[in-house]
Design a protein around this motif. Structure first.
Motif, mmCIF file in Angstrom:
data_model
loop_
_atom_site.group_PDB
_atom_site.id
_atom_site.type_symbol
_atom_site.label_atom_id
_atom_site.label_comp_id
_atom_site.label_asym_id
_atom_site.label_seq_id
_atom_site.Cartn_x
_atom_site.Cartn_y
_atom_site.Cartn_z
ATOM 1 N N ARG A 28 36.314 29.198 33.058
ATOM 2 C CA ARG A 28 35.927 27.831 33.401
ATOM 3 C C ARG A 28 37.154 27.003 33.764
ATOM 4 N N ARG A 29 38.231 27.156 32.999
ATOM 5 C CA ARG A 29 39.466 26.435 33.310
ATOM 6 C C ARG A 29 39.956 26.802 34.706
ATOM 7 N N ASN A 30 39.898 28.080 35.044
ATOM 8 C CA ASN A 30 40.355 28.518 36.356
ATOM 9 C C ASN A 30 39.470 27.972 37.465
ATOM 10 N N LYS A 31 38.179 27.908 37.224
ATOM 11 C CA LYS A 31 37.259 27.331 38.210
ATOM 12 C C LYS A 31 37.576 25.849 38.413
ATOM 13 N N LEU A 32 37.721 25.112 37.324
ATOM 14 C CA LEU A 32 38.041 23.686 37.419
ATOM 15 C C LEU A 32 39.388 23.470 38.101
ATOM 16 N N ALA A 57 38.957 34.918 40.209
ATOM 17 C CA ALA A 57 39.216 36.346 40.434
ATOM 18 C C ALA A 57 40.705 36.673 40.326
ATOM 19 N N SER A 58 41.552 35.731 40.701
ATOM 20 C CA SER A 58 42.999 35.993 40.667
ATOM 21 C C SER A 58 43.513 36.201 39.249
ATOM 22 N N ASP A 59 42.762 35.738 38.261
ATOM 23 C CA ASP A 59 43.200 35.872 36.872
ATOM 24 C C ASP A 59 43.141 37.311 36.380
ATOM 25 N N PHE A 60 42.506 38.189 37.126
ATOM 26 C CA PHE A 60 42.388 39.586 36.711
ATOM 27 C C PHE A 60 43.549 40.447 37.208
#
Length: 107
Positions: A28-32, A57-60
């Motif tokens: 959620r943080r990454n989306k925001l 997706a980049s967080d993976f």
């Protein structure tokens, strides 16, 4: 002995639940963060949603937040957005709490 096993199962369930909440809050943080960056890049609402999904997706790519930071920073710089790396890191920190609250409020 059954009490001990029940307590152990309870601890394992809590650990799994906490891990799931952390994962959801990070996503959620990454989306925001992606939506915030998209606004600074002047993207349309549709493109902002697509971009936010790319950020999630980049967080993976690797453990930790640096993969997300590099994506956001690189994309903002490529678009010429006047956002410093310090501003990005500050926003990431702010959004951690916002995301946690949102996920917890959703149940």
């Amino acid at each position: 002995m059954a009490v001990f096993e029940d307590r152990q199962k309870g601890q394992e369930a809590k650990f799994a639940h906490d891990a799931e909440l952390r994962f959801k809050a990070e996503a959620r943080r990454n989306k925001l963060l992606g939506l915030w960056a998209a606004e600074h890049m002047g993207l349309s609402e549709e493109h902002a949603r697509e971009y936010a999904a790319e950020v999630v997706a980049s967080d993976f790519e690797e453990a930790g937040d640096e993969d997300v930071f590099r994506k956001i920073s690189g994309d903002l710089k490529a678009k010429g957005a006047p956002v410093s790396d310090d501003m990005i890191r500050k926003k990431m920190a702010e959004l951690v709490q916002t995301a946690r609250e949102q996920v917890l409020n959703e149940g």
